[in-house]
Design a protein around this motif. Structure first.
Motif, PDB file in Angstrom:
ATOM      1  N   SER A 193       0.851  -1.190   0.000  1.00 46.22           N
ATOM      2  CA  SER A 193       0.000   0.000   0.000  1.00 46.22           C
ATOM      3  C   SER A 193       0.885   1.239   0.000  1.00 46.22           C
ATOM      4  CB  SER A 193      -0.930   0.015   1.222  1.00 46.22           C
ATOM      5  OG  SER A 193      -0.162   0.037   2.423  1.00 46.22           O
ATOM      6  N   HIS A 243       1.021   5.429   1.155  1.00 44.53           N
ATOM      7  CA  HIS A 243       0.386   6.414   2.031  1.00 44.53           C
ATOM      8  C   HIS A 243       0.837   7.803   1.626  1.00 44.53           C
ATOM      9  CE1 HIS A 243      -1.388   8.205   5.546  1.00 44.53           C
ATOM     10  NE2 HIS A 243      -0.227   8.767   5.867  1.00 44.53           N
ATOM     11  N   SER A 278      -4.636  16.133   2.030  1.00 46.81           N
ATOM     12  CA  SER A 278      -5.960  15.893   1.452  1.00 46.81           C
ATOM     13  C   SER A 278      -6.090  16.599   0.106  1.00 46.81           C
ATOM     14  CB  SER A 278      -7.047  16.389   2.406  1.00 46.81           C
ATOM     15  OG  SER A 278      -6.859  17.783   2.676  1.00 46.81           O
ATOM     16  N   ALA A 328      -3.580  12.976  -2.842  1.00 42.75           N
ATOM     17  CA  ALA A 328      -4.205  12.050  -1.898  1.00 42.75           C
ATOM     18  C   ALA A 328      -5.338  11.280  -2.576  1.00 42.75           C
ATOM     19  CB  ALA A 328      -4.719  12.815  -0.677  1.00 42.75           C
ATOM     20  N   GLU A 329      -6.107  11.982  -3.433  1.00 41.48           N
ATOM     21  CA  GLU A 329      -7.162  11.294  -4.175  1.00 41.48           C
ATOM     22  C   GLU A 329      -6.580  10.276  -5.144  1.00 41.48           C
ATOM     23  OE1 GLU A 329      -9.588  14.165  -6.065  1.00 41.48           O
ATOM     24  OE2 GLU A 329     -10.415  14.977  -4.181  1.00 41.48           O
ATOM     25  N   ARG A 339      -5.504   7.263  -3.146  1.00 43.55           N
ATOM     26  CA  ARG A 339      -6.664   6.495  -2.722  1.00 43.55           C
ATOM     27  C   ARG A 339      -7.252   5.685  -3.887  1.00 43.55           C
ATOM     28  NH1 ARG A 339      -8.732  10.205  -0.320  1.00 43.55           N
ATOM     29  NH2 ARG A 339     -10.107  11.086  -1.920  1.00 43.55           N
ATOM     30  N   GLU A 353      -7.541   1.622  -4.265  1.00 46.70           N
ATOM     31  CA  GLU A 353      -8.763   0.899  -4.607  1.00 46.70           C
ATOM     32  C   GLU A 353      -8.555   0.006  -5.820  1.00 46.70           C
ATOM     33  OE1 GLU A 353     -11.592   3.955  -5.172  1.00 46.70           O
ATOM     34  OE2 GLU A 353     -11.840   4.412  -3.019  1.00 46.70           O
TER      35      GLU A 353
END
Length: 449
Positions: free
Chosen positions: A83, A85, A89, A93-94, A97, A101
């Motif tokens: 993963s 990190h 925000s 960050a999007e 993320r 997914e």
């Protein structure tokens, strides 16, 4: 958490340098009283600061980009257990993320795929059908790429087959199997068992070709049909015996009864009815003789002796034996057929058509018609009537041997006709006509003279 944009993040990093770039020339100009020198000195001071601020601002982003590139390479290699990190925000960050997914979806799909592969492998390995996947190797030799347990037992005593030379394996196989595999196409063949008293094992060979990873592969499927064929053979014999027994009983019972009645009439001296008794016995005996002769003819159908015939002359000769209307067709059509066998088949179809149309003397051609037409690679011959047709149940069973809806029928007429047509490489089909009646269609290979 309040969302911050990437542009705002960069602006915060560059704001001190921008403030210095504005204030420093003003201070130097007030001190040196030389605008050109003040601008030059301020540029020498603010440009390194600006480059340092940009590098500090982009350093975590570069690290993120390297991590994303590494994760893509891991996805390519089939690894999904990691993963990434990112603190903040903003838009990055999007992106992180969404990337995470994507990794979750790929991981789940990979797990499902592995489970399906395990299920498929279990089914393939435990199927009784021998499966071989063959492809040419780098040296040009055809080698076995995959083989299930049934194929290993059949061709290699249960040992592994992957990587084996396929032609060498064929050299060790039984002659019948080797010839079937070398012929190409699907086929049935029987292999004699040396340790049994003349017993044979019947196999069905199916082969399919496709391209995999840029190479041409061949899939071979060998299915043992002996037990299935024996079961079908037993069922067929039972049906034959049942039909013959029924027909024999229908003829022998009245013959025995009439013979007893005749003997009683002789004993009583009443000879005037003996002629009627003997005539009935003769009719039943001749019916039984014809019944047995029909079975013998069906069982001993010889191979067709092909000759080139012109259809217009051939059908004209047929019209002199039984009446029918010949619809206009293309002149000069010809085929290679066995005239006697096909005449027997067509006479049987025409006789059935007249009976279905209610024409007992078979001299009314307007009720029965024949149409001849050419299809791509086929000639189509249709015998049509205007009777009541057939319901779905009768249509499905009409071509099955021994099946008949007639009171005195043997169920061999249409079956014998189909046997003759298929011996010529053709096909026989039945369907109801619009407006009433039945159409029996014969398709023969188009082989002009």
């Amino acid at each position: 958490m309040m969302r911050r944009s990437l542009a705002g993040r960069l602006l915060l990093w560059l704001l001190p340098s921008l403030a210095a770039a504005i204030a420093l020339p003003l201070l130097l100009h007030a001190w040196l009283q030389d605008s050109r020198l003040a601008f030059l000195l301020s540029a020498l001071v603010t440009l390194p600061l600006l480059m340092l601020a940009v590098r500090r601002a982009l350093k975590p982003m570069n690290a993120l980009f390297r991590a994303l590139s590494g994760s893509v390479n891991s996805y390519r290699d089939g690894e999904y257990n990691f993963s990434i990190h990112w603190r903040g925000s903003d838009e990055l960050a999007e992106l992180v993320r969404a990337h995470g997914e994507l990794g979750d979806v790929l991981r789940e799909q990979r797990q499902n795929l592995v489970q399906r592969e395990l299920l498929l492998d279990t089914m393939v390995q435990n199927t009784p059908v021998a499966m071989l996947l063959v492809a040419p190797g780098g040296d040009g030799v055809r080698r076995v790429v995959f083989a299930n347990l049934a194929a290993r037992k059949l061709l290699h005593g249960g040992w592994k087959l992957e990587g084996q030379d396929f032609e060498a394996l064929l050299g060790k196989a039984p002659v019948e199997m080797r010839e079937a595999l070398q012929r190409g196409g699907d086929s049935l063949f029987a292999v004699g068992q040396e340790d049994s008293e003349g017993d044979e094992q019947v196999y069905h060979l199916a082969r399919r070709h496709f391209r995999l990873n840029g190479r041409r592969h061949e899939l071979l499927l060998l299915r043992l049909l002996t037990s299935e064929l024996r079961r079908q053979e037993v069922m067929t014999w039972k049906k034959v015996i049942r039909v013959i027994s029924h027909e024999l009983n229908n003829s022998l019972a009245p013959i025995a009864s009439l013979a007893h009645s005749g003997s009683e009439l002789v004993r009583r001296g009443r000879h005037e009815r003996l002629e009627e008794v003997f005539s009935t016995i003769e009719d039943r005996a001749r019916h039984l003789e014809g019944f047995i002769r029909g079975y013998a003819r069906f069982a001993k159908l010889p191979q067709p002796q092909l000759q080139t015939v012109q259809w217009d002359h051939y059908l004209a000769g047929l019209q002199r034996q039984i009446a029918f209307t010949l619809e206009p067709c293309e002149p000069g059509l010809s085929s290679r057929i066995d005239p006697a066998q096909l005449e027997q088949a067509l006479l049987n179809l025409l006789k059935n058509a007249h009976e279905a149309s209610g024409d007992a003397d078979m001299q009314q051609p307007h009720q029965v018609s024949v149409r001849l037409s050419r299809l791509p690679e086929w000639l189509r011959l249709e015998v049509m009537d205007r009777g009541s047709g057939m319901n779905e149940s009768v249509l499905q069973n009409a071509l099955v041997p021994f099946y008949s809806t007639k009171r005195n029928g043997t169920g061999l007429g249409l079956a014998l006709t189909r046997e003759i047509v298929e011996a010529h490489g053709g096909r026989l089909s039945l369907h109801n006509r619009e407006g009433g009646g039945l159409c029996v269609a014969i398709q023969l290979p188009d082989s002009p003279a």
